[in-house]
Scaffold this active site. Structure first.
Site, PDB file in Angstrom:
ATOM      1  N   ASP A   1      87.868  92.112  29.899  1.00  0.00           N
ATOM      2  CA  ASP A   1      87.255  91.287  30.812  1.00  0.00           C
ATOM      3  C   ASP A   1      86.589  90.408  30.340  1.00  0.00           C
ATOM      4  OD1 ASP A   1      87.181  90.465  33.656  1.00  0.00           O
ATOM      5  OD2 ASP A   1      85.215  90.990  33.706  1.00  0.00           O
TER       6      ASP A   1
ATOM      7  N   GLU B   1      75.828  78.863  40.616  1.00  0.00           N
ATOM      8  CA  GLU B   1      76.689  79.561  41.123  1.00  0.00           C
ATOM      9  C   GLU B   1      77.557  80.612  40.158  1.00  0.00           C
ATOM     10  OE1 GLU B   1      78.361  75.309  40.019  1.00  0.00           O
ATOM     11  OE2 GLU B   1      76.670  76.151  41.048  1.00  0.00           O
TER      12      GLU B   1
ATOM     13  N   HIS C   1      77.421  86.829  38.109  1.00  0.00           N
ATOM     14  CA  HIS C   1      77.373  87.822  36.894  1.00  0.00           C
ATOM     15  C   HIS C   1      75.829  88.211  36.446  1.00  0.00           C
ATOM     16  CE1 HIS C   1      76.854  84.382  34.547  1.00  0.00           C
ATOM     17  NE2 HIS C   1      78.265  83.872  34.706  1.00  0.00           N
TER      18      HIS C   1
ATOM     19  N   ASP D   1      83.553  95.871  34.819  1.00  0.00           N
ATOM     20  CA  ASP D   1      84.919  95.283  35.226  1.00  0.00           C
ATOM     21  C   ASP D   1      85.912  96.040  34.321  1.00  0.00           C
ATOM     22  OD1 ASP D   1      83.547  94.007  37.339  1.00  0.00           O
ATOM     23  OD2 ASP D   1      84.021  92.101  36.649  1.00  0.00           O
TER      24      ASP D   1
END
Length: 227
Positions: free
Chosen positions: A7, A52, A57, A155
């Site tokens: 990921d 954003e 994250h 993830d």
């Protein structure tokens, strides 16, 4: 078969708009079982982090300021990947960024033919269902409580479990190990030993049979024990 479930985290949605990769994590599987080998690193994107993206994250400009550029990590990354099959969720997104970074660093892009997209697997296996990583974790009973924010490592770890479920389910060995660890009483009811009464005729017949045997083994054992 060796596979790398991976990921990425980025500054945005498209490298063509100047966005960059900021985090990579890969989990090595062999025959669908995690080997314990992991690669995980952050890189300095050389550009500000949009608010954003930071909200997704949590990676800030301050945190990434002292991280190396991607080109410094590329040889280590390529060595870890080797010729393994690559597995990602919505793989097109991750591969665009990964190949953009590799080419910018002077390396050849990775072949898209070696990539498995778990999003496509989920759509084929579970038509009409939700196919986000969170939704798939919920469907397969995978604990995602540690996933407060998006992060490449958590993830990738969750996706590795989802991938195993999408391609046939958990290894049977895990269930057997759990079953073997349970007390016997919980697995089956233990029956008490039964007592059999022998008639005088049975005892006499047994004595005649034993007397007819030549050099029975237990006599040798008895003599050895008494010596």
């Amino acid at each position: 078969m060796r596979e790398i479930v991976f990921d990425t985290e980025t500054t945005g949605l498209d490298p063509k708009d100047g966005h960059r990769l900021v985090e990579f994590a890969g989990i090595e599987l062999h025959e669908r079982v995690a080997t314990g080998r992991v690669i995980h690193f952050h890189v300095n994107p050389g550009r500000p982090m949009p608010p954003e993206a930071e909200a997704v994250h949590g990676l800030t400009d301050e945190f990434l300021a002292d991280k190396p550029p991607f080109r410094s990590m590329a040889p280590q990354l390529l060595d870890f990947l080797g010729d393994a099959v690559l597995v990602a969720h919505n793989a097109g997104f991750d591969m665009r960024f990964l190949n953009h970074e590799l080419e910018a660093a002077g390396f050849a892009p990775l072949d898209g033919g070696r990539v498995i997209d778990t999003l496509e697997l989920a759509r084929k296996r579970l038509p009409g269902a939700k196919h986000t990583l969170d939704a798939l974790c919920s469907r397969f009973g995978i604990d995602r409580s540690a996933r407060v924010l998006h992060g490449a490592l958590i993830d990738a770890e969750l996706l590795a479990e989802v991938y195993v479920e999408l391609t046939g389910g958990r290894q049977i060995g895990f269930d057997l190990a759990v079953e073997a660890a349970r007390p016997v009483e919980s697995a089956r009811r233990i029956r008490q030993a039964r007592h059999f009464e022998l008639s005088p005729a049975d005892l006499e017949a047994h004595a005649r049979f034993v007397a007819s045997m030549k050099d029975p083994l237990w006599e040798d054992i008895a003599r050895t024990t008494q010596a």
